[in-house]
Design an enzyme around this catalytic site. Structure first.
Site, PDB file in Angstrom:
ATOM      1  CD  GLU A   1      -0.554   6.691   6.739  1.00 46.64           C
ATOM      2  OE1 GLU A   1       0.463   6.649   7.460  1.00 46.64           O
ATOM      3  OE2 GLU A   1      -0.795   5.846   5.847  1.00 46.64           O
TER       4      GLU A   1
ATOM      5  CE1 TYR B   1       1.974   5.355  -4.091  1.00 45.91           C
ATOM      6  CE2 TYR B   1       0.685   3.341  -4.307  1.00 45.91           C
ATOM      7  CZ  TYR B   1       1.904   3.977  -4.247  1.00 45.91           C
ATOM      8  OH  TYR B   1       3.057   3.229  -4.349  1.00 45.91           O
ATOM      9  N   GLY B   2      -3.747   8.795  -3.724  1.00 47.71           N
ATOM     10  CA  GLY B   2      -5.005   9.362  -4.207  1.00 47.71           C
ATOM     11  C   GLY B   2      -4.845  10.695  -4.895  1.00 47.71           C
TER      12      GLY B   2
ATOM     13  CG  ASP C   1      -1.962   1.122   1.206  1.00 47.21           C
ATOM     14  OD1 ASP C   1      -2.333   1.593   0.108  1.00 47.21           O
ATOM     15  OD2 ASP C   1      -2.395   1.559   2.292  1.00 47.21           O
ATOM     16  CB  SER C   2       0.152   4.797  -0.526  1.00 47.24           C
ATOM     17  OG  SER C   2      -1.040   4.874   0.249  1.00 47.24           O
TER      18      SER C   2
ATOM     19  CB  CYS D   1      -3.510   0.409  -2.460  1.00 46.02           C
ATOM     20  SG  CYS D   1      -3.648   2.125  -2.956  1.00 46.02           S
ATOM     21  CG  ASN D   2      -9.973   0.266  -2.475  1.00 45.12           C
ATOM     22  OD1 ASN D   2     -10.937  -0.390  -2.817  1.00 45.12           O
ATOM     23  ND2 ASN D   2      -9.487   0.195  -1.250  1.00 45.12           N
TER      24      ASN D   2
ATOM     25  CB  CYS E   1      -9.702   4.355   1.003  1.00 40.54           C
ATOM     26  SG  CYS E   1      -8.034   4.742   1.600  1.00 40.54           S
ATOM     27  CB  THR E   2      -6.840  -0.508   2.344  1.00 43.05           C
ATOM     28  OG1 THR E   2      -5.764   0.335   1.910  1.00 43.05           O
ATOM     29  CG2 THR E   2      -7.270  -1.427   1.218  1.00 43.05           C
ATOM     30  CG  HIS E   3      -5.245   4.661   4.709  1.00 41.52           C
ATOM     31  ND1 HIS E   3      -4.700   4.247   3.525  1.00 41.52           N
ATOM     32  CD2 HIS E   3      -4.202   5.154   5.434  1.00 41.52           C
ATOM     33  CE1 HIS E   3      -3.396   4.497   3.516  1.00 41.52           C
ATOM     34  NE2 HIS E   3      -3.071   5.043   4.673  1.00 41.52           N
TER      35      HIS E   3
HETATM   36  N1  DGL Z   1      -4.944   2.975   1.016  1.00 43.48           N
HETATM   37  C1  DGL Z   1      -5.117   3.479  -0.288  1.00 43.48           C
HETATM   38  C2  DGL Z   1      -6.394   3.019  -0.953  1.00 43.48           C
HETATM   39  O1  DGL Z   1      -6.964   2.004  -0.611  1.00 43.48           O
HETATM   40  C3  DGL Z   1      -4.870   4.921  -0.642  1.00 43.48           C
HETATM   41  C4  DGL Z   1      -4.290   5.937   0.224  1.00 43.48           C
HETATM   42  C5  DGL Z   1      -3.569   7.052  -0.513  1.00 43.48           C
HETATM   43  O2  DGL Z   1      -4.214   7.978  -1.043  1.00 43.48           O
HETATM   44  O3  DGL Z   1      -2.337   6.967  -0.548  1.00 43.48           O
HETATM   45  O4  DGL Z   1      -6.858   3.639  -1.880  1.00 43.48           O
END
Ligand code: DGL
Length: 266
Positions: free
Chosen positions: A154, A45-46, A13-14, A77-78, A185-187
């Protein structure tokens, strides 16, 4: 079975979001050797351009998978999965599992409308539009993209309490509009309780974690086994902020302290 003979899984993931997926896989398959890599050098990443993200993920994952003896990789990570899965699958010889928004199960649960909470990139992806068109054409889907929510997860993993007023402001476009929310989003499963608190108990929250764990188990073709001193190693592509606080949380999740990503030039 010894540690050496158990499958090696790479979860990517990011940031810390993929740990929500790790927890689901680990609950089902505690006997695996876990490696977690987060590309915090390019977080979030978004907000990355599609080309940059695609190149980045390929550049990190492909040489490493070729060098190490991973049996399976999970792009937890989506934002990345909705873009990179076809090219990674073409270039790697091991199974690549992606995490994408759980629109399909949400659609069968919803009576009113669905809220998709994800990153700004995920809510605009063609992949996401296709998911909605194919699996939720008879339910309206409200899109909410937010990087601040990712940051809040985070922060929580570094021991900081979430500001519920701020969370309520971010989620206000969905308030009383939906009966199912997809955590795309996995977060977000990491701040699930707080999201539930703000949206109310009448809203069902759906994420992809358990489905991913089942998919990993079926691809590896193994039963739930025993945990006995498996490796749980975590790498980051840059020094993480508040590394001490993060390592403390990671220790609770079973990881040894964060190490720098071993391949240079990232
Ligand atoms: N955890 C990531 C997801 O599922 C993205 C987080 C990010 O924006 O870096 O999309």
């Amino acid at each position: 079975m010894s540690q050496q003979s158990q499958p090696n899984i790479l979860i990517f993931d990011s940031g810390v979001g993929g740990l929500s997926v790790y927890q689901e896989i680990q609950a089902k398959l505690p006997q695996l050797n876990y490696t977690y890599l987060f590309d915090n050098a390019a977080y979030p990443y978004g907000e990355l351009a599609q080309d940059a993200l695609l190149q980045r993920v390929e550049h990190l994952i492909i040489p490493w998978v070729e060098q190490q003896l991973f049996d399976i990789v999970v792009i937890a990570c989506n934002t990345a999965s909705t873009l990179v899965l076809p090219s990674l699958r073409e270039k790697l010889s091991i199974p690549v599992v992606g995490v994408v928004p759980a629109i399909k199960p949400a659609s069968s649960l919803a009576n009113k409308a669905i809220g998709l909470i994800a990153t700004p990139a995920t809510v605009t992806r063609q992949y996401t539009r296709d998911l909605i068109r194919n699996f939720s054409s008879n339910k309206s889907v409200e899109l909410l993209g937010s990087t601040r929510l990712v940051d809040m997860a985070e922060e929580k993993l570094r021991g900081r309490a979430l500001n519920l007023d701020e969370l309520a402001t971010i989620l206000s476009p969905l308030k009383d509009q939906i009966d199912v929310a997809v955590l795309g989003c996995t977060h977000f499963p990491l701040i699930k309780e707080e999201i539930q608190n703000v949206l109310g108990e009448a809203v069902t929250l759906v994420d992809s974690g358990q489905a991913i764990a089942r998919r990993v188990q079926s691809l590896l073709g193994i039963e739930t086994g025993e945990k006995s001193g498996q490796a749980h190693t975590i790498f980051s592509s840059a020094p993480p902020w508040e590394e001490g606080a993060l390592n403390e949380k990671l220790r609770e999740l079973g990881f040894t302290p964060i190490r720098p990503f071993p391949l240079q030039d990232v």
